[in-house]
Design a protein around this motif. Structure first.
Motif, short mmCIF file in Angstrom:
data_model
loop_
_atom_site.label_atom_id
_atom_site.label_comp_id
_atom_site.label_asym_id
_atom_site.label_seq_id
_atom_site.Cartn_x
_atom_site.Cartn_y
_atom_site.Cartn_z
N ARG A 73 -4.58 3.85 0.19
CA ARG A 73 -5.43 3.57 1.34
C ARG A 73 -6.44 4.70 1.57
O ARG A 73 -6.27 5.80 1.06
N GLU A 108 -5.39 -1.27 4.84
CA GLU A 108 -4.23 -2.16 4.75
C GLU A 108 -4.27 -3.26 5.79
O GLU A 108 -3.96 -4.42 5.51
N CYS A 137 0.82 -1.21 0.00
CA CYS A 137 0.00 0.00 0.00
C CYS A 137 0.85 1.26 0.00
O CYS A 137 1.93 1.29 0.59
#
Length: 173
Positions: free
Chosen positions: A61, A168, A50
């Motif tokens: 995110r 995440e 991420c």
């Protein structure tokens, strides 16, 4: 920072209507109506994890929304380049290509928070893929890839403006 979508003190609270939750940790997308889960499937997010930096090939995110729906009515396996159909059709018996193609449908994401405002310019999508064998493990260049039939199902539940939360880490909702 982990954002709990149920915590009304955070940035924005749980949407009342249909919204999507992507759990990078679990490699899943869930469709929810308020707090009620109505559908889920496995996905593949970025191979490099991420991040929001342009050129990072990472999945961004936080809160996003669907800014464009592309490919409605296209045959399953339609290949897209530059968000336009190429005229080529992928089928499961096609020769293996390691590179993930953009197939079937596209749901283009735009960021809603200061850290992810570059999501749209990074061309981050939900899309079908020829790498259906890799679904459930990270393998994309930032996008969220689904099996083609499941991409059609997700597309049908989406509208322009549908909110999407990409997390995440954390426990399932």
């Amino acid at each position: 920072m982990h954002f709990d979508p149920w915590d009304s003190s955070g940035l924005p609270s749980t949407p009342a209507g249909i919204w999507f939750h992507v759990s990078v940790w679990e490699q899943k997308v869930r469709v929810l109506r308020g707090k009620e889960q109505i559908w889920e499937t496995l996905v593949s997010t970025a191979l490099f994890g991420c991040g929001e930096e342009p050129g990072s090939y990472r999945t961004p995110r936080g809160w996003h929304f669907i800014c464009e729906k592309i490919g409605e009515g296209s045959p399953l396996g339609t290949e897209f380049r530059g968000r336009r159909p190429t005229g080529l059709l992928w089928t499961p018996d096609a020769p293996f290509r390691e590179r993930s193609l953009i197939l079937t449908r596209i749901l283009w994401l735009a960021g809603m928070e200061p850290h992810n405002l570059t999501t749209r310019e990074r061309f981050i999508y939900f899309h079908g893929t020829n790498r259906e064998d890799a679904i459930g493990q990270p393998m994309s260049k930032g996008c969220i890839c689904l099996r083609n039939e499941e991409m059609v199902q997700l597309f049908e539940q989406a509208s322009i403006g549908t909110r999407v939360l990409i997390e995440e880490r954390g426990s399932p909702l």
